[in-house]
Motif scaffolding. Sequence first.
Motif, PDB file in Angstrom:
ATOM      1  N   ALA A 180       0.817  -1.213   0.000  1.00  0.00           N
ATOM      2  CA  ALA A 180       0.000   0.000   0.000  1.00  0.00           C
ATOM      3  C   ALA A 180       0.852   1.265   0.000  1.00  0.00           C
ATOM      4  N   SER A 181       2.079   1.173   0.472  1.00  0.00           N
ATOM      5  CA  SER A 181       2.948   2.353   0.506  1.00  0.00           C
ATOM      6  C   SER A 181       3.369   2.792  -0.887  1.00  0.00           C
ATOM      7  N   ALA A 182       3.187   1.924  -1.894  1.00  0.00           N
ATOM      8  CA  ALA A 182       3.537   2.300  -3.261  1.00  0.00           C
ATOM      9  C   ALA A 182       2.733   3.515  -3.715  1.00  0.00           C
ATOM     10  N   VAL A 183       1.508   3.641  -3.229  1.00  0.00           N
ATOM     11  CA  VAL A 183       0.673   4.802  -3.557  1.00  0.00           C
ATOM     12  C   VAL A 183       1.367   6.092  -3.127  1.00  0.00           C
ATOM     13  N   VAL A 184       1.929   6.081  -1.932  1.00  0.00           N
ATOM     14  CA  VAL A 184       2.626   7.269  -1.420  1.00  0.00           C
ATOM     15  C   VAL A 184       3.837   7.574  -2.287  1.00  0.00           C
ATOM     16  N   ALA A 185       4.596   6.533  -2.652  1.00  0.00           N
ATOM     17  CA  ALA A 185       5.793   6.732  -3.477  1.00  0.00           C
ATOM     18  C   ALA A 185       5.436   7.353  -4.824  1.00  0.00           C
ATOM     19  N   VAL A 186       4.360   6.905  -5.432  1.00  0.00           N
ATOM     20  CA  VAL A 186       3.943   7.442  -6.722  1.00  0.00           C
ATOM     21  C   VAL A 186       3.563   8.911  -6.590  1.00  0.00           C
ATOM     22  N   LEU A 187       2.815   9.260  -5.553  1.00  0.00           N
ATOM     23  CA  LEU A 187       2.399  10.652  -5.372  1.00  0.00           C
ATOM     24  C   LEU A 187       3.584  11.559  -5.069  1.00  0.00           C
ATOM     25  N   ALA A 205      -4.216  13.459  -8.900  1.00  0.00           N
ATOM     26  CA  ALA A 205      -4.033  12.027  -9.153  1.00  0.00           C
ATOM     27  C   ALA A 205      -4.382  11.165  -7.946  1.00  0.00           C
ATOM     28  N   ALA A 206      -4.310  11.734  -6.743  1.00  0.00           N
ATOM     29  CA  ALA A 206      -4.391  10.938  -5.512  1.00  0.00           C
ATOM     30  C   ALA A 206      -5.589  10.000  -5.433  1.00  0.00           C
ATOM     31  N   PRO A 207      -6.830  10.460  -5.607  1.00  0.00           N
ATOM     32  CA  PRO A 207      -7.967   9.525  -5.479  1.00  0.00           C
ATOM     33  C   PRO A 207      -7.930   8.398  -6.500  1.00  0.00           C
ATOM     34  N   PHE A 208      -7.427   8.694  -7.704  1.00  0.00           N
ATOM     35  CA  PHE A 208      -7.349   7.666  -8.734  1.00  0.00           C
ATOM     36  C   PHE A 208      -6.326   6.594  -8.372  1.00  0.00           C
ATOM     37  N   VAL A 209      -5.189   7.015  -7.865  1.00  0.00           N
ATOM     38  CA  VAL A 209      -4.147   6.054  -7.501  1.00  0.00           C
ATOM     39  C   VAL A 209      -4.627   5.152  -6.363  1.00  0.00           C
ATOM     40  N   VAL A 210      -5.361   5.732  -5.422  1.00  0.00           N
ATOM     41  CA  VAL A 210      -5.877   4.941  -4.295  1.00  0.00           C
ATOM     42  C   VAL A 210      -6.863   3.882  -4.776  1.00  0.00           C
ATOM     43  N   LEU A 211      -7.763   4.249  -5.689  1.00  0.00           N
ATOM     44  CA  LEU A 211      -8.850   3.350  -6.100  1.00  0.00           C
ATOM     45  C   LEU A 211      -8.518   2.497  -7.319  1.00  0.00           C
ATOM     46  N   VAL A 266      -1.491   4.954 -13.745  1.00  0.00           N
ATOM     47  CA  VAL A 266      -2.717   5.479 -13.150  1.00  0.00           C
ATOM     48  C   VAL A 266      -2.705   7.001 -12.980  1.00  0.00           C
ATOM     49  N   PRO A 267      -1.579   7.642 -12.624  1.00  0.00           N
ATOM     50  CA  PRO A 267      -1.607   9.115 -12.489  1.00  0.00           C
ATOM     51  C   PRO A 267      -2.001   9.846 -13.760  1.00  0.00           C
ATOM     52  N   ALA A 268      -2.006   9.161 -14.898  1.00  0.00           N
ATOM     53  CA  ALA A 268      -2.468   9.813 -16.129  1.00  0.00           C
ATOM     54  C   ALA A 268      -3.898  10.291 -15.987  1.00  0.00           C
ATOM     55  N   ALA A 269      -4.658   9.692 -15.075  1.00  0.00           N
ATOM     56  CA  ALA A 269      -6.039  10.129 -14.854  1.00  0.00           C
ATOM     57  C   ALA A 269      -6.107  11.548 -14.317  1.00  0.00           C
ATOM     58  N   ALA A 270      -4.995  12.075 -13.801  1.00  0.00           N
ATOM     59  CA  ALA A 270      -4.969  13.469 -13.342  1.00  0.00           C
ATOM     60  C   ALA A 270      -5.188  14.435 -14.493  1.00  0.00           C
ATOM     61  N   LEU A 271      -4.997  13.971 -15.732  1.00  0.00           N
ATOM     62  CA  LEU A 271      -5.198  14.823 -16.899  1.00  0.00           C
ATOM     63  C   LEU A 271      -6.668  15.000 -17.250  1.00  0.00           C
ATOM     64  N   ALA A 282      -6.850  -3.994 -14.994  1.00  0.00           N
ATOM     65  CA  ALA A 282      -6.150  -3.662 -13.754  1.00  0.00           C
ATOM     66  C   ALA A 282      -5.983  -2.166 -13.531  1.00  0.00           C
ATOM     67  N   VAL A 283      -5.834  -1.387 -14.608  1.00  0.00           N
ATOM     68  CA  VAL A 283      -5.649   0.060 -14.428  1.00  0.00           C
ATOM     69  C   VAL A 283      -6.977   0.801 -14.426  1.00  0.00           C
ATOM     70  N   GLY A 284      -8.008   0.208 -15.042  1.00  0.00           N
ATOM     71  CA  GLY A 284      -9.332   0.805 -15.007  1.00  0.00           C
ATOM     72  C   GLY A 284      -9.593   1.799 -16.125  1.00  0.00           C
ATOM     73  N   PRO A 285     -10.868   2.109 -16.376  1.00  0.00           N
ATOM     74  CA  PRO A 285     -11.245   2.990 -17.494  1.00  0.00           C
ATOM     75  C   PRO A 285     -10.733   4.414 -17.360  1.00  0.00           C
ATOM     76  N   ALA A 286     -10.632   4.925 -16.137  1.00  0.00           N
ATOM     77  CA  ALA A 286     -10.133   6.295 -15.971  1.00  0.00           C
ATOM     78  C   ALA A 286      -8.694   6.409 -16.439  1.00  0.00           C
ATOM     79  N   THR A 287      -7.899   5.391 -16.155  1.00  0.00           N
ATOM     80  CA  THR A 287      -6.508   5.399 -16.601  1.00  0.00           C
ATOM     81  C   THR A 287      -6.430   5.331 -18.117  1.00  0.00           C
ATOM     82  N   LEU A 288      -7.289   4.516 -18.732  1.00  0.00           N
ATOM     83  CA  LEU A 288      -7.291   4.427 -20.194  1.00  0.00           C
ATOM     84  C   LEU A 288      -7.622   5.781 -20.808  1.00  0.00           C
ATOM     85  N   ALA A 289      -8.583   6.500 -20.222  1.00  0.00           N
ATOM     86  CA  ALA A 289      -8.904   7.837 -20.720  1.00  0.00           C
ATOM     87  C   ALA A 289      -7.722   8.774 -20.527  1.00  0.00           C
ATOM     88  N   GLY A 290      -7.062   8.665 -19.381  1.00  0.00           N
ATOM     89  CA  GLY A 290      -5.875   9.485 -19.135  1.00  0.00           C
ATOM     90  C   GLY A 290      -4.745   9.157 -20.083  1.00  0.00           C
TER      91      GLY A 290
END
Length: 464
Positions: free
Chosen positions: A199-206, A221-227, A431-436, A361-369
Motif C-alpha cells: 500500500a505504501s507504493a501509492v505514497v511513493a507514486v504521489l 491524481a491521488a484519489p485515482f491512484v488509491v482506487l 494510473v496518475p495519467a487520470a490526473a489529466l 487492472a488500471v481501469g477505465p479512468a486510466t485508459l482515458a488518461g
Amino acid sequence: MKTVDRTEQTTEPLPVRRSGHRRDLAAAGAGLVLVAAAVLVGRAFDDPLRTLVVHWPPLLAHWYPHVGPGTWAAPVVAVAVIAYGPVLADRLRWRALLLSCYAASLAWVFSLALVDGWGRGIAERLTTKHEYLRVIGRFDDIGAALRGFNGHILAGQPDNWPAHVAGHPPGATLTFVLLDRVGLGGGAWAGVWCIVTGASAVVAVLVTVRTLADEHTARRAAPFVVLAPVAIWAGTSADGYFTAVAAWTVALLALAATRTARSPAAAALGAGLLYGLTCYLSYGLTLIALPLLAVLVLTRTARPLPHFVLGALVVPVAFTLAGFNWWEAYHLLVERYYQGAGGVRPYWYWVWANLACTAIAVGPATLAGLRRSAAGAPGAVRALRSGTAAPSQRLVLLVSAALLALLAADLSGMSKAETERIWQPFMLWLVPAAALLPARGRRFWQAAQAVVALAVNHLLWTGW
C-alpha cells in the motif's frame, strides 16, 4: 480580475483545457472492446486446446460469484474516497494527504482481499504449492540454500523449487524466510506484510509526481491512484510488495535528482540500494530502469548517478559473494518457463491479451488518461527539449516511460498471462495519467474505477 483565476487558467494542463470527453469515453470503450475480444477469442481458442493455461482468459481466474466480509467494507471505502477524496486532496496539508492516501489504500486493499475471506483471501494465499512459504524449511542454512539455489530451478531437477520460488531471484524468498526468523512466520503474517508494504507504493507514486510535475497534479491524481483496480492483486501478492520497493526506488531518485531531499546523496544511495534489491526480487523488474532514466531526463541531471550506482551494487555483490549467480539463474528460469505453461501458451494471443489484463487492472479512468497522454506526448517531448515543459507534460513523459517498460515486458514473451499481477510495478505508474482528466466528471471516472474492482473481485476467483 482575480489573480487566482489567471493562475488557474495558465497552469491548467493543456490536455484538460480541451474537452475531449467523447474521446475519453471512446478510449475507455476501446479498452472494454479489447477485454471482450480477449475473453471471446480466449474461450473459443482454449475450449478445445487448453493451451492458454488460465481458466477465465485473459485473467488467471475462475468464474465464481461470491461474497465475503469485505463485501460491505469495500464499497464503503470506495464511496468515501469518491465523495471526500477530491475535496481532501485539495485541502489537506501535503503530509496529511500522504498519510490519508496510505490509510485509504490500506483499507481498499484489505477490504478487497477480505471479499475472499480471511483464510482464502489473506492467510492462505502465500501457502499454496506454488508459493514461497512452502520452502521456508529448506532455508535453515541460508548460505547453503543460496549456493545451491540454481540447481533446483529446472523442473527436471530433484526437489525443484515451486513455481514462484524458481521464477524469482532468492531475494523474494529470503524476505519471507527473514520474517519467519523474527517470529512473523506463517501465511497470515506474510499476507499482512505484502499488504502493508504494498500500500505504501501509492505514497511513493504521489511523492514522485509532486517532485517531477507539481503538487497540484499529484493532488489531482491521488484519489485515482488509491482506487486503482490493480489493488485486487496487490492484496497478499508478493508482487504488491515488489511494487512498493520499485516505486520507492523511483521516488528516492526523483528526490535526489531535484535535490528536494534533506540529503540528496543519501536519497540517491537509497534509490540505488532499492534498485539492487528490486532486481533480486524479480528478474523482470530490471525494466524499472526506464522510469528511472525518465527521472534523470526530466530533471536534466546525472548528479545522483555515482551514489545511485554505489547503492545499486550492494545487493548484487552480497548475493554474488554468497554464491548466487543471477545471470545463470535467469537463463535457467527461461528454460524452466518453457518447460511449463510458458512453452504452450501462444505468443500470438498473449501479446495483445496481456494488454487486456492491463486495461482491467488500471481501469477505465486510466485508459482515458492514457489517451490524453498519447495526444500530448509529441508536444511534451518538444517542450522538454526546449526546457519549457509544463507539469502536465512532465507527467505525460513519466507515464510514457512506464508504458514503454510495460510494452518491453510484453514483447519479451516472458510474461504470457498473469500480467494483471506481475505488471503491478509498471501499471501503478500509468494510473496518475487520470490526473489529466477534467475536474468535471472526475467522480464519475473514480466510480468507474471502483465498479471495475468490485465487479472483478466479486465475480471471479483470482489466481495466486
